[in-house]
Design a protein around this motif. Structure first.
Motif, PDB file in Angstrom:
ATOM      1  N   ARG A 114       0.859  -1.189   0.000  1.00 55.07           N
ATOM      2  CA  ARG A 114       0.000   0.000   0.000  1.00 55.07           C
ATOM      3  C   ARG A 114       0.892   1.235   0.000  1.00 55.07           C
ATOM      4  O   ARG A 114       1.953   1.245   0.625  1.00 55.07           O
ATOM      5  CB  ARG A 114      -0.910   0.017   1.226  1.00 55.07           C
ATOM      6  CG  ARG A 114      -1.974  -1.074   1.234  1.00 55.07           C
ATOM      7  CD  ARG A 114      -2.863  -0.997   2.474  1.00 55.07           C
ATOM      8  NE  ARG A 114      -2.118  -1.212   3.696  1.00 55.07           N
ATOM      9  CZ  ARG A 114      -1.880  -0.274   4.610  1.00 55.07           C
ATOM     10  NH1 ARG A 114      -2.307   0.978   4.442  1.00 55.07           N
ATOM     11  NH2 ARG A 114      -1.183  -0.565   5.700  1.00 55.07           N
ATOM     12  N   PHE A 115       0.472   2.273  -0.702  1.00 54.78           N
ATOM     13  CA  PHE A 115       1.209   3.528  -0.711  1.00 54.78           C
ATOM     14  C   PHE A 115       1.140   4.181   0.670  1.00 54.78           C
ATOM     15  O   PHE A 115       0.118   4.108   1.362  1.00 54.78           O
ATOM     16  CB  PHE A 115       0.612   4.496  -1.740  1.00 54.78           C
ATOM     17  CG  PHE A 115       0.685   4.009  -3.159  1.00 54.78           C
ATOM     18  CD1 PHE A 115       1.858   4.126  -3.894  1.00 54.78           C
ATOM     19  CD2 PHE A 115      -0.422   3.453  -3.776  1.00 54.78           C
ATOM     20  CE1 PHE A 115       1.925   3.680  -5.198  1.00 54.78           C
ATOM     21  CE2 PHE A 115      -0.368   3.004  -5.093  1.00 54.78           C
ATOM     22  CZ  PHE A 115       0.812   3.116  -5.805  1.00 54.78           C
ATOM     23  N   ASN A 116       2.243   4.828   1.077  1.00 55.79           N
ATOM     24  CA  ASN A 116       2.194   5.576   2.332  1.00 55.79           C
ATOM     25  C   ASN A 116       1.250   6.778   2.177  1.00 55.79           C
ATOM     26  O   ASN A 116       0.857   7.128   1.054  1.00 55.79           O
ATOM     27  CB  ASN A 116       3.602   5.963   2.807  1.00 55.79           C
ATOM     28  CG  ASN A 116       4.270   7.040   1.969  1.00 55.79           C
ATOM     29  OD1 ASN A 116       3.661   8.025   1.558  1.00 55.79           O
ATOM     30  ND2 ASN A 116       5.574   6.867   1.712  1.00 55.79           N
ATOM     31  N   PRO A 117       0.835   7.417   3.270  1.00 54.85           N
ATOM     32  CA  PRO A 117      -0.215   8.438   3.170  1.00 54.85           C
ATOM     33  C   PRO A 117       0.084   9.580   2.205  1.00 54.85           C
ATOM     34  O   PRO A 117      -0.815  10.026   1.473  1.00 54.85           O
ATOM     35  CB  PRO A 117      -0.344   8.952   4.606  1.00 54.85           C
ATOM     36  CG  PRO A 117       0.055   7.781   5.448  1.00 54.85           C
ATOM     37  CD  PRO A 117       1.163   7.109   4.670  1.00 54.85           C
ATOM     38  N   ASP A 118       1.321  10.092   2.180  1.00 50.12           N
ATOM     39  CA  ASP A 118       1.624  11.219   1.301  1.00 50.12           C
ATOM     40  C   ASP A 118       1.620  10.790  -0.164  1.00 50.12           C
ATOM     41  O   ASP A 118       1.110  11.514  -1.030  1.00 50.12           O
ATOM     42  CB  ASP A 118       2.977  11.831   1.661  1.00 50.12           C
ATOM     43  CG  ASP A 118       2.967  12.490   3.034  1.00 50.12           C
ATOM     44  OD1 ASP A 118       1.876  12.632   3.623  1.00 50.12           O
ATOM     45  OD2 ASP A 118       4.060  12.846   3.519  1.00 50.12           O
ATOM     46  N   HIS A 119       2.207   9.627  -0.449  1.00 49.25           N
ATOM     47  CA  HIS A 119       2.222   9.123  -1.820  1.00 49.25           C
ATOM     48  C   HIS A 119       0.790   8.834  -2.277  1.00 49.25           C
ATOM     49  O   HIS A 119       0.393   9.175  -3.401  1.00 49.25           O
ATOM     50  CB  HIS A 119       3.088   7.859  -1.868  1.00 49.25           C
ATOM     51  CG  HIS A 119       3.596   7.513  -3.227  1.00 49.25           C
ATOM     52  ND1 HIS A 119       4.351   6.392  -3.464  1.00 49.25           N
ATOM     53  CD2 HIS A 119       3.459   8.122  -4.442  1.00 49.25           C
ATOM     54  CE1 HIS A 119       4.664   6.335  -4.742  1.00 49.25           C
ATOM     55  NE2 HIS A 119       4.124   7.357  -5.361  1.00 49.25           N
ATOM     56  N   HIS A 120       0.002   8.230  -1.401  1.00 43.21           N
ATOM     57  CA  HIS A 120      -1.412   7.972  -1.695  1.00 43.21           C
ATOM     58  C   HIS A 120      -2.142   9.279  -1.966  1.00 43.21           C
ATOM     59  O   HIS A 120      -2.946   9.382  -2.921  1.00 43.21           O
ATOM     60  CB  HIS A 120      -2.039   7.230  -0.509  1.00 43.21           C
ATOM     61  CG  HIS A 120      -3.431   6.719  -0.760  1.00 43.21           C
ATOM     62  ND1 HIS A 120      -4.522   7.563  -0.904  1.00 43.21           N
ATOM     63  CD2 HIS A 120      -3.914   5.457  -0.872  1.00 43.21           C
ATOM     64  CE1 HIS A 120      -5.609   6.842  -1.099  1.00 43.21           C
ATOM     65  NE2 HIS A 120      -5.274   5.555  -1.092  1.00 43.21           N
ATOM     66  N   SER A 121      -1.870  10.283  -1.151  1.00 40.42           N
ATOM     67  CA  SER A 121      -2.534  11.579  -1.300  1.00 40.42           C
ATOM     68  C   SER A 121      -2.248  12.200  -2.662  1.00 40.42           C
ATOM     69  O   SER A 121      -3.155  12.727  -3.321  1.00 40.42           O
ATOM     70  CB  SER A 121      -2.072  12.520  -0.178  1.00 40.42           C
ATOM     71  OG  SER A 121      -2.685  13.778  -0.278  1.00 40.42           O
ATOM     72  N   LEU A 122      -0.990  12.139  -3.100  1.00 48.86           N
ATOM     73  CA  LEU A 122      -0.653  12.649  -4.430  1.00 48.86           C
ATOM     74  C   LEU A 122      -1.400  11.880  -5.513  1.00 48.86           C
ATOM     75  O   LEU A 122      -2.041  12.476  -6.389  1.00 48.86           O
ATOM     76  CB  LEU A 122       0.852  12.553  -4.680  1.00 48.86           C
ATOM     77  CG  LEU A 122       1.304  12.744  -6.147  1.00 48.86           C
ATOM     78  CD1 LEU A 122       0.898  14.120  -6.666  1.00 48.86           C
ATOM     79  CD2 LEU A 122       2.795  12.508  -6.292  1.00 48.86           C
ATOM     80  N   LEU A 123      -1.319  10.550  -5.459  1.00 48.18           N
ATOM     81  CA  LEU A 123      -1.883   9.742  -6.544  1.00 48.18           C
ATOM     82  C   LEU A 123      -3.410   9.772  -6.544  1.00 48.18           C
ATOM     83  O   LEU A 123      -4.030   9.522  -7.579  1.00 48.18           O
ATOM     84  CB  LEU A 123      -1.371   8.306  -6.441  1.00 48.18           C
ATOM     85  CG  LEU A 123       0.141   8.150  -6.621  1.00 48.18           C
ATOM     86  CD1 LEU A 123       0.553   6.705  -6.381  1.00 48.18           C
ATOM     87  CD2 LEU A 123       0.593   8.617  -7.999  1.00 48.18           C
ATOM     88  N   ALA A 124      -4.029  10.052  -5.397  1.00 50.48           N
ATOM     89  CA  ALA A 124      -5.477  10.236  -5.358  1.00 50.48           C
ATOM     90  C   ALA A 124      -5.875  11.599  -5.912  1.00 50.48           C
ATOM     91  O   ALA A 124      -7.008  11.797  -6.353  1.00 50.48           O
ATOM     92  CB  ALA A 124      -5.991  10.079  -3.925  1.00 50.48           C
TER      93      ALA A 124
END
Length: 207
Positions: free
Chosen positions: A51-61
């Motif tokens: 799973r992507f970490n929160p910041d990486h997830h935030s960018l990709l979302a």
């Protein structure tokens, strides 16, 4: 380019880093596609096992960077993406087989005589370390459960350094591409194994 209103709504739910990162990319002229959906994140987790970490997830979302050296998590070839995810392990294997003396921590036991056993040992040992996920080229950030504020690493075989104390600082350092690192704030989130390895100047004895 970065479509402000629809993506900003998603980003407010996920957190501010994704908005700031997407804005930096948009200002630099990087092509941005729509952010990944929850179903697409679930598919990535199922196919690749992280799973992507929160910041990486935030960018990709918020927005999906597209173009040369950006992982296309939506339409990219699974074999190519898996190869990218394996880059760090392959770099350690290369240095174990080709450096003189071989890069081989004592904690990994006796150096195997067969190359395939070297590769198997490296993969087994690194599987216990946090997974590093590509952001761009050979820049990586740890997968979840690494928290928000996780650092970004530049990884070239066993030559690994910090390239940003967090995602936004990394992009500030990387853009425009090719200019190299400019600043590095104090590291707030230390990543198990990786931080010690970097901070020991990539010493095998630190492992």
């Amino acid at each position: 380019m970065f479509g402000a209103e629809p993506m900003l709504c998603d980003d407010r739910r996920m957190g501010q880093p994704g908005h700031d990162a997407a804005t930096l990319l948009d200002d630099a002229g990087i092509e941005l596609g729509p952010g990944l959906t929850d179903a697409e994140f679930d598919s990535i987790e199922e196919r690749f096992g992280f799973r992507f970490n929160p910041d990486h997830h935030s960018l990709l979302a918020t927005a999906l960077p597209l173009g040369d050296r950006w992982p296309d998590w939506r339409n990219g070839n699974d074999h190519e993406l898996k190869t990218w995810l394996d880059t760090v392990a392959e770099g350690f294997i290369f240095d174990a087989l080709h450096q003189n003396p071989p890069f081989w921590p004592a904690s990994w036991g006796e150096f195997p005589s067969a190359p395939e056993d070297v590769a198997a040992t490296v993969r087994r040992e690194l599987a216990m370390w946090p997974r590093l996920v590509p952001i761009y080229g050979h820049r990586f950030t740890p997968a979840a459960p690494s928290p928000s504020g996780s650092p970004v690493f530049s990884a070239s075989q066993t030559d690994i350094i910090y390239y940003g104390a967090d995602l936004v600082e990394y992009l500030t350092n990387e853009l425009p591409f090719g200019q190299g690192r400019r600043t590095l704030s104090p590291i707030v989130v230390r990543v198990p194994y990786w931080s010690r390895f970097v901070e020991s100047a990539n010493s095998a004895e630190s492992i």
